[in-house]
Design a protein around this motif. Structure first.
Motif, PDB file in Angstrom:
ATOM      1  N   LEU A 161       1.009   4.307  -2.684  1.00  0.00           N
ATOM      2  CA  LEU A 161       0.564   5.642  -2.294  1.00  0.00           C
ATOM      3  C   LEU A 161       1.641   6.712  -2.429  1.00  0.00           C
ATOM      4  O   LEU A 161       1.341   7.866  -2.732  1.00  0.00           O
TER       5      LEU A 161
ATOM      6  N   THR B 241      -0.569  11.498   3.122  1.00  0.00           N
ATOM      7  CA  THR B 241       0.494  10.557   2.826  1.00  0.00           C
ATOM      8  C   THR B 241       1.325  10.337   4.086  1.00  0.00           C
ATOM      9  O   THR B 241       1.705  11.282   4.754  1.00  0.00           O
TER      10      THR B 241
ATOM     11  N   GLY C  99       0.325   1.804  -8.624  1.00  0.00           N
ATOM     12  CA  GLY C  99      -0.053   3.198  -8.445  1.00  0.00           C
ATOM     13  C   GLY C  99       0.098   4.008  -9.726  1.00  0.00           C
ATOM     14  O   GLY C  99      -0.703   4.902 -10.018  1.00  0.00           O
TER      15      GLY C  99
ATOM     16  N   ASN D  32      -7.361   0.104  -0.712  1.00  0.00           N
ATOM     17  CA  ASN D  32      -7.256   0.708   0.620  1.00  0.00           C
ATOM     18  C   ASN D  32      -8.351   0.177   1.544  1.00  0.00           C
ATOM     19  O   ASN D  32      -8.110  -0.097   2.724  1.00  0.00           O
TER      20      ASN D  32
ATOM     21  N   ASN E 237       0.818  -1.203   0.000  1.00  0.00           N
ATOM     22  CA  ASN E 237       0.000   0.000   0.000  1.00  0.00           C
ATOM     23  C   ASN E 237       0.856   1.258   0.000  1.00  0.00           C
ATOM     24  O   ASN E 237       0.578   2.228  -0.712  1.00  0.00           O
TER      25      ASN E 237
ATOM     26  N   PRO F 232      -5.695   7.892  -2.572  1.00  0.00           N
ATOM     27  CA  PRO F 232      -4.723   7.447  -3.569  1.00  0.00           C
ATOM     28  C   PRO F 232      -3.948   8.621  -4.147  1.00  0.00           C
ATOM     29  O   PRO F 232      -4.467   9.731  -4.257  1.00  0.00           O
TER      30      PRO F 232
ATOM     31  N   SER G 232      -7.213   7.099   3.810  1.00  0.00           N
ATOM     32  CA  SER G 232      -6.150   7.579   2.934  1.00  0.00           C
ATOM     33  C   SER G 232      -6.645   7.777   1.511  1.00  0.00           C
ATOM     34  O   SER G 232      -7.553   7.096   1.036  1.00  0.00           O
TER      35      SER G 232
END
Length: 208
Positions: free
Chosen positions: A32, A109, A175, A188, A28, A95, A93
């Motif tokens: 991110l 972040t 990502g 997420n 993750n 993206p 959170s």
């Protein structure tokens, strides 16, 4: 010694491969962060923590820790709290693809310090990780002595470092491909559910 090294490679890979809180968190963060280097703190922390657990398991020190009821209870309780917190942070959170649309979300972040703290928590306070290293790797290492035991431990550690780097890279690639942020938004939510599920499981182990 070669046989012990190969045994360590196969065993460690089999244990680290399944989807778990630690793997989810590393992947993750790789996805991110805007650049791979920004996810390096979580990769380094997860790798060092696994190295510590494997070393303790192979040389038997961790058995002393697990043998203490109060130390085990404190570790599990702290891990449960961290997992609930991490799940909440991950659920909220945003993206990276969506962050460019709203500068105010940039603060979501994870900072390097937060990555280190949370990565250490899912690594060292995760009952599954502890039982895998102590119950499986530690037990398997009993058949080796001297240089063979060292080769076995080094192989397990090597797998951890390569795996976490690969997870972060895979996350970064995902990502980049997911420009809309839709896929990572779904991931997420799944990640948060995995973390909450692990926290609830820990809670049951404490009660039972």
């Amino acid at each position: 010694m070669t046989e012990a090294f190969i045994h360590g490679l196969i065993l460690a890979f089999g244990l680290i491969l399944p989807l778990g809180v630690q793997n989810v968190f590393v992947f993750n963060q790789g996805a991110l962060q805007k650049r791979f280097i920004h996810a390096f703190p979580v990769v380094l922390t997860a790798s060092i923590c696994d190295t510590l657990l494997i070393t303790l398991a192979v040389f038997g020190v961790s058995l002393m820790v697990l043998g203490s009821f109060w130390i085990k209870t404190i570790l599990l309780t702290t891990g449960m709290v961290f997992l609930f917190y991490m799940g909440w942070s991950t659920w909220k959170s945003t993206p990276a693809a969506e962050k460019g649309k709203n500068e105010n979300t940039a603060k979501e972040t994870f900072t390097p310090l937060k990555q280190v703290v949370l990565s250490a928590s899912v690594s060292l306070l995760n009952p599954h990780a502890i039982m895998d290293t102590v119950g499986v790797i530690g037990t398997s290492s009993l058949q080796y002595n001297g240089s063979e035991k060292m080769a076995f431990a080094l192989a397990c550690i090597l797998v951890s470092w390569i795996w976490f780097v690969g997870l972060a890279v895979a996350g970064r690639i995902t990502g980049e491909i997911d420009k809309s942020g839709r896929l990572m938004r779904i991931f997420n939510k799944i990640s948060a559910l995995v973390m909450w599920g692990a926290a609830i499981y820990i809670g049951f182990t404490l009660i039972i």
